[in-house]
Design a protein around this motif. Structure first.
Motif, mmCIF file in Angstrom:
data_model
loop_
_atom_site.group_PDB
_atom_site.id
_atom_site.type_symbol
_atom_site.label_atom_id
_atom_site.label_comp_id
_atom_site.label_asym_id
_atom_site.label_seq_id
_atom_site.Cartn_x
_atom_site.Cartn_y
_atom_site.Cartn_z
ATOM 1 N N GLN B 14 7.960 0.185 3.772
ATOM 2 C CA GLN B 14 7.410 0.115 5.118
ATOM 3 C C GLN B 14 5.901 -0.091 5.100
ATOM 4 O O GLN B 14 5.357 -0.861 5.890
ATOM 5 C CB GLN B 14 7.752 1.389 5.905
ATOM 6 C CG GLN B 14 9.147 1.384 6.483
ATOM 7 C CD GLN B 14 9.422 0.145 7.319
ATOM 8 O OE1 GLN B 14 8.556 -0.344 8.032
ATOM 9 N NE2 GLN B 14 10.629 -0.395 7.208
ATOM 10 N N ALA B 15 5.241 0.602 4.185
ATOM 11 C CA ALA B 15 3.787 0.490 4.101
ATOM 12 C C ALA B 15 3.388 -0.953 3.812
ATOM 13 O O ALA B 15 2.499 -1.515 4.470
ATOM 14 C CB ALA B 15 3.259 1.422 3.018
ATOM 15 N N ILE B 16 4.072 -1.553 2.851
ATOM 16 C CA ILE B 16 3.776 -2.938 2.488
ATOM 17 C C ILE B 16 4.112 -3.880 3.636
ATOM 18 O O ILE B 16 3.302 -4.720 4.041
ATOM 19 C CB ILE B 16 4.544 -3.341 1.212
ATOM 20 C CG1 ILE B 16 4.066 -2.487 0.031
ATOM 21 C CG2 ILE B 16 4.376 -4.821 0.910
ATOM 22 C CD1 ILE B 16 4.885 -2.639 -1.239
ATOM 23 N N LEU B 17 5.318 -3.718 4.185
ATOM 24 C CA LEU B 17 5.742 -4.579 5.291
ATOM 25 C C LEU B 17 4.748 -4.532 6.447
ATOM 26 O O LEU B 17 4.353 -5.575 6.982
ATOM 27 C CB LEU B 17 7.130 -4.154 5.788
ATOM 28 C CG LEU B 17 8.311 -4.555 4.911
ATOM 29 C CD1 LEU B 17 9.590 -3.875 5.382
ATOM 30 C CD2 LEU B 17 8.488 -6.059 4.885
ATOM 31 N N THR B 38 -2.920 -6.727 -0.787
ATOM 32 C CA THR B 38 -2.695 -5.764 -1.871
ATOM 33 C C THR B 38 -3.666 -4.593 -1.797
ATOM 34 O O THR B 38 -3.263 -3.452 -1.973
ATOM 35 C CB THR B 38 -2.793 -6.444 -3.246
ATOM 36 O OG1 THR B 38 -4.002 -7.202 -3.314
ATOM 37 C CG2 THR B 38 -1.627 -7.377 -3.479
ATOM 38 N N SER B 39 -4.925 -4.899 -1.510
ATOM 39 C CA SER B 39 -5.869 -3.784 -1.481
ATOM 40 C C SER B 39 -5.580 -2.862 -0.302
ATOM 41 O O SER B 39 -5.649 -1.636 -0.427
ATOM 42 C CB SER B 39 -7.315 -4.275 -1.481
ATOM 43 O OG SER B 39 -7.702 -4.660 -0.189
ATOM 44 N N ARG B 40 -5.219 -3.431 0.862
ATOM 45 C CA ARG B 40 -4.908 -2.587 2.017
ATOM 46 C C ARG B 40 -3.636 -1.779 1.787
ATOM 47 O O ARG B 40 -3.514 -0.644 2.252
ATOM 48 C CB ARG B 40 -4.734 -3.434 3.280
ATOM 49 C CG ARG B 40 -6.053 -3.816 3.935
ATOM 50 C CD ARG B 40 -5.801 -4.244 5.379
ATOM 51 N NE ARG B 40 -5.097 -3.235 6.150
ATOM 52 C CZ ARG B 40 -4.446 -3.453 7.285
ATOM 53 N NH1 ARG B 40 -4.396 -4.664 7.785
ATOM 54 N NH2 ARG B 40 -3.837 -2.480 7.919
ATOM 55 N N ALA B 41 -2.664 -2.382 1.115
ATOM 56 C CA ALA B 41 -1.393 -1.684 0.897
ATOM 57 C C ALA B 41 -1.465 -0.758 -0.308
ATOM 58 O O ALA B 41 -0.526 -0.007 -0.585
ATOM 59 C CB ALA B 41 -0.271 -2.697 0.732
ATOM 60 N N GLY B 42 -2.572 -0.812 -1.014
ATOM 61 C CA GLY B 42 -2.735 0.057 -2.179
ATOM 62 C C GLY B 42 -1.817 -0.288 -3.341
ATOM 63 O O GLY B 42 -1.357 0.597 -4.068
ATOM 64 N N ILE B 43 -1.538 -1.568 -3.508
ATOM 65 C CA ILE B 43 -0.749 -1.997 -4.667
ATOM 66 C C ILE B 43 -1.522 -3.079 -5.420
ATOM 67 O O ILE B 43 -2.496 -3.617 -4.902
ATOM 68 C CB ILE B 43 0.634 -2.549 -4.255
ATOM 69 C CG1 ILE B 43 0.465 -3.716 -3.273
ATOM 70 C CG2 ILE B 43 1.502 -1.459 -3.658
ATOM 71 C CD1 ILE B 43 1.753 -4.435 -2.933
ATOM 72 N N SER B 44 -1.060 -3.384 -6.608
ATOM 73 C CA SER B 44 -1.771 -4.382 -7.401
ATOM 74 C C SER B 44 -1.294 -5.780 -7.038
ATOM 75 O O SER B 44 -0.205 -5.963 -6.493
ATOM 76 C CB SER B 44 -1.531 -4.152 -8.872
ATOM 77 O OG SER B 44 -0.224 -4.559 -9.192
#
Lengths: 213, 213
Positions: B14-17, B38-44
């Motif tokens: 959900q966070a990514i979506l 990626t930076s906003r969703a906190g993933i690489s």
DNA sequence: CTCCTTGTTGACTCATTAGTCAATAGATGA
DNA sequence: TCATCTATTGACTAATGAGTCAACAAGGAG
């Protein structure tokens, strides 16, 4: 502001304008490359930026140029319309618009797109640009042609004008799309549109329900 | 295809979506940066491309996800509608659509945009995606509810359905825009829209001209 | 503890693009 | 002919962004 560009010989100006219109209407603001524009138009990058300072200004100039062209053409043709009956007149006007929309389809596409989806940071400019167009064939004027004495009391003139314009515009747009997809002639789609318009006008004038309900 | 993404814990998905929906609906396909996502969703960055292979696939996935969400929600609510009178039913349906459009406004914006202006090289995918939606509330079905015996002979049922849908959709869209601009409550715009719808329905049912013409 | 698998990272590459600017070409006038 | 001014060029910069990949982390399984 764009004096350097404007004092160019007409031929060269047209060449640049038409390349820009093609590119922007094909690929939108972001994806259109100034490198591609300059190489296609046979000019250097430096001179393009000398004329327009930056890409945003170039885009605004092109969109405004298109808006003006379309507007002028429509106005020129509408001035010839003498019909005074509201429904007949709306029909003629809408068919003129359809013709111009087809003749200037790239320009129409570009302006429509730019106004509906302004590139980031151009929202204000586009609103401003839209306003120049709003009054070029005002609904107010059409409104005056509607003989209120003939209307039923439940039918407010603004609603009648609005419903009519909306319906006819939808019909003509449908046929413009058909025209662009296949290879029907202009005359043919105008004829088809005309027939369909008549039916919708009948519907709006006399409704769909039998009166004894 | 996107199994790796889909087997993620719901929360992370959900966070990514939601970041993707926000970014794409705000800045469109081209201008949206995968770095920003990626930076906003906190993933690489690596893992995003591991899940979706490329930006285009990510976009299609997100658009389809939104389309589905909106569609499901509308269907769920429409199933509850029992009204059998054509005009009453269309009105209820359109007001449901308006509510959902407001509740899922980012999603609606994204899907509308994607379908109307598919990014270069996605025209086919968007057409395909649109088709999934076409039949979720078919005009055919509404058509059946129109009692043809009550119609005047000049009024073809398809035209009545079409004119009605078009008019009501235009009205609700107008109020959606008002809602987004100012801070009128949902209840308030639904009430206003409802009143205006009634007037247009009257117009379509009984026309604007006095019958003795 | 060790090996293996699977998930995840982020620095890196390579292509692209808006915008700049020193240098050149061309015109004008004395 | 030479000097001056303007128009035009295109190689260059600096930024950005999609997509890659060698390396690291985590979590079992034996």
């Amino acid at each position: 502001m764009y004096a350097n560009f404007e004092k160019l010989p007409e031929e060269k100006k047209q060449a640049i304008l038409s390349v820009c219109i093609e590119e922007f209407s094909d690929t939108g603001f972001e994806k259109t490359s100034t490198d591609r524009i300059t190489s296609r138009a046979g000019i250097s990058k430096g001179i393009l930026f000398h004329y327009f300072k930056n890409k945003k200004n170039l885009f605004l100039y092109i969109v405004d140029y298109c808006r003006q062209q379309i507007g002028d053409q429509i106005m020129k043709e509408i001035k010839e319309v003498r019909t005074e009956d509201f429904f007949e007149r709306v029909k003629e006007v809408i068919l003129i618009k359809q013709r111009v929309q087809i003749e200037y389809y790239r320009e129409t596409q570009l302006v429509t797109y730019a106004v509906l989806h302004p590139p980031a940071g151009m929202e204000e400019e586009m609103k401003h640009l839209l306003q120049k167009n709003v009054d070029y064939y005002s609904e107010e004027y059409l409104n005056k042609l509607l003989d209120k004495d003939l209307l039923q009391e439940h039918a407010s003139p603004e609603k009648v004008v609005n419903l009519t314009m909306m319906a006819l515009e939808q019909i003509t747009n449908k046929y413009v799309q058909e025209y662009q997809a296949n290879t029907i002639s202009l005359a043919e789609i105008q004829q088809k549109a005309s027939l369909e318009i008549d039916e919708y006008l009948k519907l709006i004038k006399y409704g769909c329900m039998q009166s004894d309900t």
